[in-house]
Design an enzyme around this catalytic site. Structure first.
Site, mmCIF file in Angstrom:
data_model
loop_
_atom_site.group_PDB
_atom_site.id
_atom_site.type_symbol
_atom_site.label_atom_id
_atom_site.label_comp_id
_atom_site.label_asym_id
_atom_site.label_seq_id
_atom_site.Cartn_x
_atom_site.Cartn_y
_atom_site.Cartn_z
ATOM 1 C CB CYS A 33 1.155 3.804 9.247
ATOM 2 S SG CYS A 33 2.116 2.313 8.634
ATOM 3 C CB CYS A 36 3.877 2.448 11.128
ATOM 4 S SG CYS A 36 4.091 2.885 9.692
#
Length: 417
Positions: A33, A36
């Site tokens: 991600c 993230c």
């Protein structure tokens, strides 16, 4: 990963959440991600800035995918804030360190982050969503209601179902509906209401400056800036030197903010701290200084203006400052200004001993008893009543001045980005 951030597993998660001695910020993330990974350095800074008052933890949801249904999470990164084992808030995605810290502060987590900047907020959509037909439809309804003399004057305390201009524009008395229908900032509705656009002429003037595709979010802040630097108010003569210096610092910082510059959060926090300390040090009768301190505190940084609850509080202080400015300009002495506080100091302990259902009648009786104690008090009450009458009589003129300024600011508003 920093030693300040705890890496949790499915076997350590429950213990970490249920037995923590302080709030826990849980980051649900995955190695694949990108967002993230982008917020990981921000979480490192948060962990360093909140050591001892917040536990920052991470859970790899790629490795522990079976835990996702438990948290009812549809996307990552998602941040969950826990207190005593229970989730109290969540945030999906993070735009910046300022955004993250601001969210945590709103949840009662105190953060002072070195080097953090305040980025001016951008309205998520433009006025009337850039749709001229929508603007025409909504403003036609507003004009028709004004011509029918059905728009209500603003009143405080505000009764329900008060048909003021912003709610006619939206078709319903709700700030959320106002924003969704018009694309205008919800806090703008509060200022359109308190500035009392009622008559057909006033509504025509408002419609003439409302355009589609504009960014009106900063108009209330510009209005307050104009007022707080208005030479006719003679701020330097009515304020103490320290508070006047704080006003000037706030104005300089706010001009940078309005020009789209990043401003140091530490500078805003310093103004907050000084405003709070000055407020607490005010003597009896210094209501003007106390209200201005409260105003500067809330507006440091000015992004609070986009919060409708904060906007209502700001308007309260704005009104009270005008009230006390009027007293000072009318020549009230410091002793006279302090008498209202002395009266309340006498009334409050007696009122506290009276049952709540009897308090309204008791309050009036206690006011009368206080007045009868001394000829000085009776003279003060008479002067106070006359001032209230004069202040109320001047309200239309004051509102007209601010209304004209606000219309000009709406006219000058920039196109939305």
């Amino acid at each position: 990963m920093s030693d300040l951030i705890t890496n949790l597993t499915d076997s350590t998660l429950d213990d970490a959440l249920n037995h923590a001695s302080q709030p826990v910020l849980l980051d649900l993330w995955a190695p694949w991600c990108g967002p993230c990974l982008a917020i990981a350095p921000l979480l490192e800074k948060v962990a360093a800035a909140t050591e001892g008052q917040l536990t920052v933890a991470k859970l790899d949801v790629e490795q522990y995918e079976h835990l996702l249904p438990r948290f009812r999470v549809r996307g990552i990164p998602t941040l969950l804030l826990f207190r005593n084992g229970s989730e109290v808030a969540r945030k999906v995605g993070v735009d910046s360190l300022s955004d993250l810290n601001g969210w945590l502060r709103s949840q009662g987590i105190a953060i002072e982050s070195e080097g953090e900047v305040v980025v001016p907020e951008v309205q998520p959509w433009s006025s009337f969503y850039g749709d001229d037909a929508l603007r025409q439809f909504l403003t036609n309804r507003l004009k028709a209601t004004a011509l029918a003399a059905e728009i209500s004057h603003y009143a405080f305390p505000r009764p329900q179902d008060l048909l003021t201009a912003p709610y006619v524009l939206a078709g319903q008395e709700s700030l959320d509906v106002f924003e969704r229908v018009t694309g205008l900032p919800p806090a703008l509705a509060l200022w359109l209401e308190v500035l009392d656009f009622v008559t057909p002429q006033q509504i025509d003037e408002l419609i003439a400056v409302l355009a589609s595709g504009k960014a009106y979010g900063d108009a209330p802040l510009h209005l307050l800036v104009q007022w707080l630097e208005d030479a006719d108010v003679r701020w330097a003569s009515v304020l103490s030197a320290p508070l006047n210096a704080l006003r000037l610092r706030w104005l300089a910082l706010t001009h940078s903010y309005l020009n789209g510059q990043q401003t140091p959060r530490q500078a805003w926090l310093a103004i907050q701290q000084e405003a709070s300390a000055h407020h607490d040090g005010c003597q009896s009768g210094q209501d003007l200084e106390q209200h201005l301190c409260s105003l500067l505190f809330i507006l440091s940084p000015p992004s609070a203006l986009n919060d409708t609850q904060a906007s209502s509080t700001i308007q309260h202080h704005w009104y009270q400052i005008q009230f006390h400015l009027g007293q000072i300009n009318a020549g009230w002495s410091s002793e006279e200004l302090a008498l209202a506080d002395r009266r309340w100091a006498w009334i409050e302990p007696q009122l506290a001993a009276i049952p709540e259902e009897e308090s309204e009648g008791a309050l009036e009786s206690l006011h009368l008893q206080w007045r009868q104690q001394s000829p000085e008090f009776a003279d003060y009450v008479q002067k106070e009543a006359l001032y209230h009458e004069d202040f109320a009589a001047g309200e239309p003129q004051r509102t007209q001045l601010f209304r004209e300024r606000f219309l000009q600011l709406l006219k000058q508003a920039p196109d939305a980005e």
